[in-house]
Design a protein around this motif. Structure first.
Motif, PDB file in Angstrom:
ATOM      1  N   ARG A 443       0.861  -1.179   0.000  1.00 54.03           N
ATOM      2  CA  ARG A 443       0.000   0.000   0.000  1.00 54.03           C
ATOM      3  C   ARG A 443       0.900   1.232   0.000  1.00 54.03           C
ATOM      4  NH1 ARG A 443      -2.965  -1.348   3.801  1.00 54.03           N
ATOM      5  NH2 ARG A 443      -2.228  -0.238   5.641  1.00 54.03           N
ATOM      6  N   ILE A 444       0.508   2.234  -0.746  1.00 54.71           N
ATOM      7  CA  ILE A 444       1.187   3.539  -0.746  1.00 54.71           C
ATOM      8  C   ILE A 444       0.117   4.577  -0.448  1.00 54.71           C
ATOM      9  CG2 ILE A 444       2.706   5.124  -1.971  1.00 54.71           C
ATOM     10  CD1 ILE A 444       3.191   2.823  -4.018  1.00 54.71           C
ATOM     11  N   GLU A 445       0.328   5.385   0.579  1.00 54.08           N
ATOM     12  CA  GLU A 445      -0.707   6.333   1.011  1.00 54.08           C
ATOM     13  C   GLU A 445      -0.101   7.704   1.254  1.00 54.08           C
ATOM     14  OE1 GLU A 445      -4.146   6.676   4.479  1.00 54.08           O
ATOM     15  OE2 GLU A 445      -2.430   5.357   4.768  1.00 54.08           O
ATOM     16  N   ASP A 446      -0.761   8.711   0.674  1.00 55.98           N
ATOM     17  CA  ASP A 446      -0.356  10.094   0.889  1.00 55.98           C
ATOM     18  C   ASP A 446      -1.566  10.955   1.213  1.00 55.98           C
ATOM     19  OD1 ASP A 446       2.690  10.662   0.134  1.00 55.98           O
ATOM     20  OD2 ASP A 446       1.961   9.029  -1.130  1.00 55.98           O
ATOM     21  N   ASP A 447      -1.284  12.129   1.780  1.00 62.77           N
ATOM     22  CA  ASP A 447      -2.318  13.056   2.240  1.00 62.77           C
ATOM     23  C   ASP A 447      -2.376  14.228   1.263  1.00 62.77           C
ATOM     24  OD1 ASP A 447      -2.435  11.286   4.338  1.00 62.77           O
ATOM     25  OD2 ASP A 447      -1.218  12.521   5.675  1.00 62.77           O
ATOM     26  N   ILE A 448      -3.536  14.407   0.649  1.00 65.19           N
ATOM     27  CA  ILE A 448      -3.669  15.285  -0.509  1.00 65.19           C
ATOM     28  C   ILE A 448      -4.605  16.450  -0.205  1.00 65.19           C
ATOM     29  CG2 ILE A 448      -4.294  15.404  -2.947  1.00 65.19           C
ATOM     30  CD1 ILE A 448      -1.908  13.542  -2.316  1.00 65.19           C
ATOM     31  N   LEU A 449      -4.146  17.667  -0.500  1.00 61.31           N
ATOM     32  CA  LEU A 449      -4.949  18.877  -0.388  1.00 61.31           C
ATOM     33  C   LEU A 449      -5.520  19.224  -1.754  1.00 61.31           C
ATOM     34  CD1 LEU A 449      -5.910  21.537   1.007  1.00 61.31           C
ATOM     35  CD2 LEU A 449      -3.657  22.495   0.436  1.00 61.31           C
ATOM     36  N   VAL A 450      -6.834  19.450  -1.823  1.00 59.84           N
ATOM     37  CA  VAL A 450      -7.480  19.844  -3.071  1.00 59.84           C
ATOM     38  C   VAL A 450      -7.418  21.367  -3.187  1.00 59.84           C
ATOM     39  CG1 VAL A 450      -9.578  19.731  -4.457  1.00 59.84           C
ATOM     40  CG2 VAL A 450      -9.043  17.883  -2.842  1.00 59.84           C
ATOM     41  N   THR A 451      -6.808  21.858  -4.250  1.00 56.42           N
ATOM     42  CA  THR A 451      -6.722  23.298  -4.497  1.00 56.42           C
ATOM     43  C   THR A 451      -7.400  23.611  -5.831  1.00 56.42           C
ATOM     44  OG1 THR A 451      -4.669  23.351  -5.789  1.00 56.42           O
ATOM     45  CG2 THR A 451      -4.458  23.227  -3.389  1.00 56.42           C
ATOM     46  N   ALA A 452      -7.572  24.895  -6.105  1.00 59.82           N
ATOM     47  CA  ALA A 452      -8.198  25.300  -7.362  1.00 59.82           C
ATOM     48  C   ALA A 452      -7.403  24.796  -8.560  1.00 59.82           C
ATOM     49  CB  ALA A 452      -8.335  26.821  -7.401  1.00 59.82           C
ATOM     50  N   GLU A 453      -6.088  24.658  -8.398  1.00 61.14           N
ATOM     51  CA  GLU A 453      -5.221  24.219  -9.494  1.00 61.14           C
ATOM     52  C   GLU A 453      -5.100  22.704  -9.578  1.00 61.14           C
ATOM     53  OE1 GLU A 453      -4.217  26.593  -7.181  1.00 61.14           O
ATOM     54  OE2 GLU A 453      -4.896  28.167  -8.561  1.00 61.14           O
ATOM     55  N   GLY A 454      -5.544  21.992  -8.542  1.00 57.79           N
ATOM     56  CA  GLY A 454      -5.416  20.541  -8.537  1.00 57.79           C
ATOM     57  C   GLY A 454      -4.976  20.036  -7.180  1.00 57.79           C
ATOM     58  N   ALA A 455      -4.200  18.952  -7.186  1.00 60.27           N
ATOM     59  CA  ALA A 455      -3.804  18.283  -5.945  1.00 60.27           C
ATOM     60  C   ALA A 455      -2.423  18.728  -5.493  1.00 60.27           C
ATOM     61  CB  ALA A 455      -3.810  16.766  -6.149  1.00 60.27           C
ATOM     62  N   ILE A 456      -2.286  18.913  -4.181  1.00 59.53           N
ATOM     63  CA  ILE A 456      -0.975  19.121  -3.563  1.00 59.53           C
ATOM     64  C   ILE A 456      -0.749  17.976  -2.595  1.00 59.53           C
ATOM     65  CG2 ILE A 456       0.387  20.558  -1.992  1.00 59.53           C
ATOM     66  CD1 ILE A 456      -0.942  22.996  -3.140  1.00 59.53           C
ATOM     67  N   ASN A 457       0.372  17.286  -2.768  1.00 56.59           N
ATOM     68  CA  ASN A 457       0.723  16.166  -1.889  1.00 56.59           C
ATOM     69  C   ASN A 457       1.406  16.716  -0.644  1.00 56.59           C
ATOM     70  OD1 ASN A 457       1.537  13.842  -0.641  1.00 56.59           O
ATOM     71  ND2 ASN A 457       2.692  13.019  -2.376  1.00 56.59           N
ATOM     72  N   LEU A 458       0.692  16.743   0.466  1.00 55.89           N
ATOM     73  CA  LEU A 458       1.247  17.290   1.701  1.00 55.89           C
ATOM     74  C   LEU A 458       2.332  16.389   2.287  1.00 55.89           C
ATOM     75  CD1 LEU A 458      -2.073  18.466   3.426  1.00 55.89           C
ATOM     76  CD2 LEU A 458      -0.511  19.828   2.013  1.00 55.89           C
ATOM     77  N   SER A 459       2.341  15.121   1.897  1.00 53.09           N
ATOM     78  CA  SER A 459       3.335  14.177   2.420  1.00 53.09           C
ATOM     79  C   SER A 459       4.418  13.854   1.392  1.00 53.09           C
ATOM     80  CB  SER A 459       2.655  12.892   2.894  1.00 53.09           C
ATOM     81  OG  SER A 459       1.730  12.411   1.943  1.00 53.09           O
ATOM     82  N   ALA A 460       4.673  14.801   0.497  1.00 57.40           N
ATOM     83  CA  ALA A 460       5.678  14.594  -0.547  1.00 57.40           C
ATOM     84  C   ALA A 460       7.095  14.501   0.005  1.00 57.40           C
ATOM     85  CB  ALA A 460       5.600  15.729  -1.581  1.00 57.40           C
ATOM     86  N   GLY A 461       7.267  14.760   1.302  1.00 59.90           N
ATOM     87  CA  GLY A 461       8.584  14.620   1.915  1.00 59.90           C
ATOM     88  C   GLY A 461       9.075  13.192   1.967  1.00 59.90           C
ATOM     89  N   LEU A 462       8.197  12.230   1.690  1.00 63.60           N
ATOM     90  CA  LEU A 462       8.586  10.823   1.621  1.00 63.60           C
ATOM     91  C   LEU A 462       8.550  10.362   0.168  1.00 63.60           C
ATOM     92  CD1 LEU A 462       6.667   9.308   4.668  1.00 63.60           C
ATOM     93  CD2 LEU A 462       9.137   9.658   4.465  1.00 63.60           C
ATOM     94  N   PRO A 463       9.488   9.498  -0.253  1.00 62.33           N
ATOM     95  CA  PRO A 463       9.528   9.031  -1.641  1.00 62.33           C
ATOM     96  C   PRO A 463       8.376   8.087  -1.935  1.00 62.33           C
ATOM     97  CG  PRO A 463      11.092   7.796  -0.341  1.00 62.33           C
ATOM     98  CD  PRO A 463      10.538   8.860   0.565  1.00 62.33           C
ATOM     99  N   ARG A 464       8.031   7.979  -3.235  1.00 63.38           N
ATOM    100  CA  ARG A 464       6.932   7.102  -3.623  1.00 63.38           C
ATOM    101  C   ARG A 464       7.332   6.083  -4.682  1.00 63.38           C
ATOM    102  NH1 ARG A 464       2.473   9.093  -6.023  1.00 63.38           N
ATOM    103  NH2 ARG A 464       3.473  10.997  -6.772  1.00 63.38           N
ATOM    104  N   THR A 465       8.188   6.429  -5.634  1.00 58.56           N
ATOM    105  CA  THR A 465       8.543   5.466  -6.667  1.00 58.56           C
ATOM    106  C   THR A 465       9.447   4.386  -6.082  1.00 58.56           C
ATOM    107  OG1 THR A 465      10.565   6.552  -7.425  1.00 58.56           O
ATOM    108  CG2 THR A 465       8.472   7.332  -8.370  1.00 58.56           C
TER     109      THR A 465
END
Length: 486
Positions: A443-465
């Motif tokens: 499982r890969i899980e991140d916390d995402i903020l919805v903005t007018a421009e799209g998604a911001i990954n608030l947990s981008a401080g951790l790698p995903r690939t």
């Protein structure tokens, strides 16, 4: 004179001879605290105003709950009811917010346990007295701190005595101390009325303001540090207990926040296929995967919710990488779709489509991906088990009482915060998958903020690939273990 209450004692507590009682009752100075209104108190008042506007002319009752027994005479650490905290900012047990109609709105009063009176023996004899658990605020102090009128909890029953059940709604996080006050409102029609109140509060919580987003980001940043702490104590060449990893992360949560936002899931090997694995009594094994689903809850109770799956030895095997990359592609497709106006269901369908196609590529599906995605089938769910994510905020599963049409069947709005967390789970006893897949859970899980421009990954401080995870693991292990604050 304060009303007399029997002291809360235990069978092994020593007796108090009269000479000791007289001695303990004298010679105490009554110091007051200098308190200032918390900087965000006006936000609580604004939330109460929105709730008031939704229920004109009705009495609203929101209890926080009482401490819960862990074992015999020991209690779990108290965590306030989220809706109560959202509307008051009060973190103490045994409180109840009562909003009564007044003019064009409501008068809000926080009924709470005041400071231990020195006019009774409670402050030194009772297990919940001041010398046992610490000083409570006086009613005046709490009012000044939170910017709300306060009254003694014992007065809540009288405050509700004249209220008509047909015009009273209760958020039923029941507290034995206020049960007597609430009991008259347990009518046949109360359930639907109370559910509407719970739904309204949940829907108010869907949109996060700037302060709430900052609280979430702080909790998520602490969570990133906690994941770094955890992987630094996981050797590549030998096993360590899941509970060591849980404990290291828990240290970060207590140091940088209030606590963990939920029981940490640390699943080594096949334990990763158990969605809510919280026993954490296993051991990591080089060559296998480790799933960690953990989040720090901040001091204002907003929580992170992040999951990472890592190869214990530092490098994914070809099959592990193939499954991991399917899950990552699913997550990325969901994140890419997120923006205001997009249906929650569409994000789910997008993530699940990628997983179903990946399962087809693995040769697991008994039908085509299109057939598996048919609402009359969804057989792919044998290996995905859950949805793509959920709302996040004061609760790890925030806004849980929102109406279906405004949540699962609704559209995402600006300043919603939600998780995106697809996964694939191949149970060790599943005879419908190849043996080499059995026991793999990712499982890969991140916390995402919805903005007018799209998604911001608030947990981008951790790698995903998969490649970035391997590089990150090597870097953290090279740094070595650390203590929070060091």
């Amino acid at each position: 004179m304060a009303e007399k209450e029997a002291p809360k004692t235990e069978s092994h507590d020593p007796d108090f001879p009269e000479a000791l009682l007289q001695f303990m009752r004298s010679g105490w100075r009554d110091d007051s605290l200098t308190v200032e209104k918390v900087s965000h108190a006006d936000r609580f008042a604004a939330r109460r105003a929105k709730l008031s506007a939704a229920f004109p002319g009705e009495t609203l009752v929101i209890p926080t709950g009482a401490e819960k027994v862990r074992a015999n005479d020991t209690d779990h650490p108290f965590r306030p009811g989220s809706d109560f905290a959202y509307l008051t900012g009060d973190h103490d047990p045994d409180g109840v917010l009562i909003m009564t109609p007044s003019g064009d709105g409501h008068d809000a009063v926080l009924y709470t346990r005041p400071r231990s009176s020195r006019e009774t023996d409670e402050f030194f004899r009772s297990r919940d007295g001041e010398l046992w658990v610490g000083r409570r605020h006086t009613l005046t102090e709490k009012s000044a701190l939170l910017g709300i009128e306060t009254a003694a909890l014992r007065d809540s029953e009288a405050a509700l005595a004249g209220c008509a059940p047909a015009h009273t709604r209760v958020l039923r996080r029941l507290d034995p101390r206020v049960d007597a006050a609430i009991r008259p409102f347990d009518t046949e029609k109360a359930g639907a009325r109370d559910r509407e109140l719970a739904s309204t509060v949940s829907e108010l919580k869907l949109v996060k303001d700037e302060w709430e987003i900052a609280q979430l980001q702080a909790a998520i940043d602490a969570t990133v540090r906690g994941f770094e702490d955890a992987v630094r104590v996981i050797p590549a060449d030998r096993g360590v207990s899941e509970r060591l990893i849980e404990g290291v992360f828990g240290l970060r949560a207590r140091h940088d926040g209030n606590d963990v936002g939920y029981g940490s899931i640390v699943g080594a090997g096949s334990h990763a296929t158990i969605l809510h694995w919280v026993r954490n009594n296993g051991v990591t094994t080089p060559g296998e995967l480790l799933l960690m689903d953990m989040g720090v809850e901040g001091d204002h109770l907003y929580t992170a919710d992040v999951t990472r799956t890592i190869p214990v030895n530092g490098t994914f095997s070809p099959l592990q990488r193939q499954v991991y990359d399917i899950v990552h592609a699913s997550q990325q497709a969901g994140i890419d779709l997120i923006k205001p106006g997009v249906k929650f269901k569409d994000v789910h369908e997008t993530c699940m489509r990628v997983l179903a196609e990946g399962l087809s590529d693995l040769g697991v599906l008994p039908v085509s991906a299109d057939e598996a995605m048919d609402p009359k089938s969804t057989v792919y769910r044998r290996w995905t088990l859950h949805g793509f994510g959920h709302m996040l905020g004061l609760d790890v599963h925030d806004c849980a009482h929102a109406r279906k049409e405004n949540y699962r069947d609704g559209e995402l709005g600006e300043n919603f915060v939600l998780t995106v967390e697809p996964g694939l789970y191949f149970q060790p006893e599943d005879d419908l998958v190849p043996a080499e897949l059995r026991g793999i859970g990712i499982r890969i899980e991140d916390d995402i903020l919805v903005t007018a421009e799209g998604a911001i990954n608030l947990s981008a401080g951790l790698p995903r690939t998969s490649a970035d995870v391997e590089t990150w693991l090597a870097t953290q292990r090279a740094e070595g273990p650390r203590l929070p604050g060091a």
